[in-house]
Design a protein around this motif. Structure first.
Motif, PDB file in Angstrom:
ATOM      1  N   GLN A 118       0.504  -0.669   0.095  1.00  0.00           N
ATOM      2  CA  GLN A 118      -0.030   0.187   0.202  1.00  0.00           C
ATOM      3  C   GLN A 118       0.520   0.975   0.401  1.00  0.00           C
ATOM      4  O   GLN A 118       2.001   1.355   0.654  1.00  0.00           O
ATOM      5  CB  GLN A 118      -0.826   0.082   1.219  1.00  0.00           C
ATOM      6  N   GLU A 149       3.237   5.937  -7.937  1.00  0.00           N
ATOM      7  CA  GLU A 149       2.590   4.619  -8.785  1.00  0.00           C
ATOM      8  C   GLU A 149       3.271   3.659  -9.326  1.00  0.00           C
ATOM      9  O   GLU A 149       3.841   2.793  -9.316  1.00  0.00           O
ATOM     10  CB  GLU A 149       0.786   5.369  -9.178  1.00  0.00           C
ATOM     11  N   HIS A 171      -1.407  -4.444  -4.952  1.00  0.00           N
ATOM     12  CA  HIS A 171      -0.838  -3.252  -4.517  1.00  0.00           C
ATOM     13  C   HIS A 171      -2.364  -1.599  -4.555  1.00  0.00           C
ATOM     14  O   HIS A 171      -2.899  -2.145  -5.062  1.00  0.00           O
ATOM     15  CB  HIS A 171       0.337  -2.808  -4.835  1.00  0.00           C
ATOM     16  N   GLY A 172      -1.948  -1.195  -3.244  1.00  0.00           N
ATOM     17  CA  GLY A 172      -2.690  -0.148  -3.577  1.00  0.00           C
ATOM     18  C   GLY A 172      -2.630   1.305  -3.390  1.00  0.00           C
ATOM     19  O   GLY A 172      -1.421   0.977  -3.157  1.00  0.00           O
ATOM     20  N   ASP A 232      -7.196  -5.661  -3.028  1.00  0.00           N
ATOM     21  CA  ASP A 232      -6.657  -4.530  -3.256  1.00  0.00           C
ATOM     22  C   ASP A 232      -8.185  -3.189  -3.237  1.00  0.00           C
ATOM     23  O   ASP A 232      -9.355  -3.991  -3.657  1.00  0.00           O
ATOM     24  CB  ASP A 232      -6.621  -3.455  -4.460  1.00  0.00           C
ATOM     25  N   ALA A 233      -7.676  -2.201  -2.636  1.00  0.00           N
ATOM     26  CA  ALA A 233      -8.863  -1.570  -2.242  1.00  0.00           C
ATOM     27  C   ALA A 233      -9.574  -1.596  -4.204  1.00  0.00           C
ATOM     28  O   ALA A 233      -8.912  -0.891  -4.577  1.00  0.00           O
ATOM     29  CB  ALA A 233      -8.714   0.378  -2.472  1.00  0.00           C
ATOM     30  N   ARG A 265     -12.981   4.171  -1.223  1.00  0.00           N
ATOM     31  CA  ARG A 265     -12.132   3.611  -1.609  1.00  0.00           C
ATOM     32  C   ARG A 265     -12.078   2.067  -0.383  1.00  0.00           C
ATOM     33  O   ARG A 265     -12.355   2.532   0.517  1.00  0.00           O
ATOM     34  CB  ARG A 265     -11.188   3.793  -1.972  1.00  0.00           C
ATOM     35  N   GLY A 312     -10.776  -1.642   0.762  1.00  0.00           N
ATOM     36  CA  GLY A 312      -9.700  -2.824   0.451  1.00  0.00           C
ATOM     37  C   GLY A 312     -10.432  -3.842   1.835  1.00  0.00           C
ATOM     38  O   GLY A 312     -10.636  -3.022   2.462  1.00  0.00           O
TER      39      GLY A 312
END
Length: 169
Positions: free
Chosen positions: A28, A41, A52-53, A83-84, A162, A164
């Motif tokens: 994350q 990112e 991954h977020g 992931d979210a 969001r 997750g």
């Protein structure tokens, strides 16, 4: 530069534990500047395989502009990291319902269900929506709810929420 150094530090820590980046099962990223989120990112994508977020938060401690959290596991993990997700909706409740539906489908594909969820992370753009999210959480998990962390984030688009989760089979 902070992210590259953080990944190097995490790599060193993983190596000391007999693990490597290939053993990372979830990551994350947190950024404090929306304009820098795409660079974070990209670095995260180079360092780890999904899931991954990335979320943008109003601030981190001190001069930190980026933070990374990695979870690594040797061998077959019994945890499922989802992931979210972002879901379109007319309001935050509709977005939350749709997000939980998507998360439920993702769990089903991994031979798990919402009843296996141990931790839910909610990224909320407007903290005033928290009472509605609390109601949605109770609706989704009417008995024996999992732990939940709610983090206020900067909007990265039109979404208000969001979500997750981590499930344990």
């Amino acid at each position: 530069a902070q992210v590259t150094q953080t990944v190097a530090n995490i790599t060193t820590t993983l190596k000391a534990a007999g693990l490597g980046l290939s053993d990372v099962v979830w990551a994350q990223g947190y950024a404090t500047r929306l304009a820098e989120a795409s660079a974070l990112e990209a670095t995260l994508m180079r360092a780890t395989k999904p899931p991954h977020g990335l979320v943008v938060v109003p601030r981190l401690p001190g001069p930190i502009r980026a933070e990374l959290t990695f979870i690594a596991s040797k061998g077959k993990a019994s945890a499922v990291y989802v992931d979210a997700v972002i879901a379109p909706g007319a309001d935050v409740e509709a977005e939350a319902r749709q997000a939980f539906a998507q998360l439920g489908q993702a769990l089903t594909q991994r031979k798990a269900s919402l009843s296996d969820v141990a931790l839910v992370t909610v990224y909320l753009s407007d903290i005033a929506d928290l009472p509605r999210i609390n109601a949605m959480f109770k609706e989704t998990f009417p008995t024996d709810p999992p732990a939940r962390v709610t983090i206020q984030v900067q909007p990265q688009g039109k979404e208000r929420i969001r979500i997750g989760l981590i499930a344990v089979r």
